[in-house]
Design an enzyme around this catalytic site. Structure first.
Site, PDB file in Angstrom:
ATOM      1  N   ARG A  65      23.763  32.589 -55.186  1.00  0.00           N
ATOM      2  CA  ARG A  65      23.082  33.098 -53.904  1.00  0.00           C
ATOM      3  C   ARG A  65      22.865  34.434 -54.453  1.00  0.00           C
ATOM      4  O   ARG A  65      21.442  35.214 -54.010  1.00  0.00           O
ATOM      5  CB  ARG A  65      23.696  32.607 -53.124  1.00  0.00           C
ATOM      6  CG  ARG A  65      24.317  31.545 -52.681  1.00  0.00           C
ATOM      7  CD  ARG A  65      24.807  30.472 -51.744  1.00  0.00           C
ATOM      8  NE  ARG A  65      25.636  30.825 -50.628  1.00  0.00           N
ATOM      9  CZ  ARG A  65      26.737  30.965 -49.865  1.00  0.00           C
ATOM     10  NH1 ARG A  65      26.061  30.400 -48.286  1.00  0.00           N
ATOM     11  NH2 ARG A  65      27.603  31.386 -50.123  1.00  0.00           N
ATOM     12  N   GLU A 102      39.228  30.800 -54.820  1.00  0.00           N
ATOM     13  CA  GLU A 102      39.207  30.303 -53.545  1.00  0.00           C
ATOM     14  C   GLU A 102      39.643  28.698 -53.823  1.00  0.00           C
ATOM     15  O   GLU A 102      40.596  27.822 -53.379  1.00  0.00           O
ATOM     16  CB  GLU A 102      38.747  30.603 -52.148  1.00  0.00           C
ATOM     17  CG  GLU A 102      37.920  30.573 -52.048  1.00  0.00           C
ATOM     18  CD  GLU A 102      36.887  31.012 -52.158  1.00  0.00           C
ATOM     19  OE1 GLU A 102      35.605  31.097 -51.771  1.00  0.00           O
ATOM     20  OE2 GLU A 102      36.938  32.128 -53.329  1.00  0.00           O
TER      21      GLU A 102
END
Length: 181
Positions: A65, A102
């Site tokens: 992105r 994460e």
């Protein structure tokens, strides 16, 4: 920096998607923002202003992105765009850097010859979460011989601790988040 009206416009175009890509993760979907020309233009202008403020000569976009955000910023700011990609996607000689994020681990690469000591680089991505991706990108920029002008993100998820993780790698360069959650 970004005014409150712009911040609210951008935030209103970001959708939360629960349990993506795995249970417990709330994905920040920016496709509604990209589909809105007013919001996308406001985002591009805000990042282009940061390029000027920080004296950037090149813009690095982080896959995937970050590419979508950084490429129009580079065009608007009149700068070159350098993609930092997932391992194995770039042909030719590359520098690579492994990192943890994460919900897993990954590796980034950049063409070794795309940056040099004359470049001041603004690294752009959509979200700063735990900071692993941005940290790896900063390491790649420096290993290529360039100077870090700063990091700019659309959103910082402050509760995940990415900013403190990045501070040593920033070495005094600014970290700008248009929205902090």
């Amino acid at each position: 920096m970004t005014d409150d009206a712009t911040r609210e416009l951008l935030l209103s175009r970001i959708r939360d998607v629960a349990d993506h890509p795995e249970p417990g993760v709330v994905f920040k979907d920016i496709t509604p923002l990209l589909a809105d020309p007013k919001a996308f233009t406001a985002l591009t202008e805000a990042f282009a202003e940061l390029c000027a403020r920080h004296g950037a000569t090149k813009v690095v976009g982080l896959e995937a992105r970050g590419f979508i955000l950084a490429a129009p910023v580079a065009v608007r700011a009149g700068l070159g765009f350098i993609p930092v990609r997932k391992a194995g996607k770039l042909p030719g000689a590359t520098l690579s850097q492994a990192y943890d994020l994460e919900y897993g681990s990954a590796e980034l690469e950049v063409h070794a010859e795309d940056l040099d000591a004359t470049d001041r680089v603004l690294v752009i991505d959509d979200v700063l979460a735990t900071g692993g991706t941005a940290e790896a990108a900063l390491q790649l920029v420096r290993r290529a011989g360039a100077e870090v002008a700063g990091v700019a993100v659309l959103m910082e998820l402050g509760f995940l601790g990415g900013r403190p993780r990045l501070e040593p790698e920033l070495r005094g360069a600014p970290l700008d988040a248009l929205i902090t959650l």
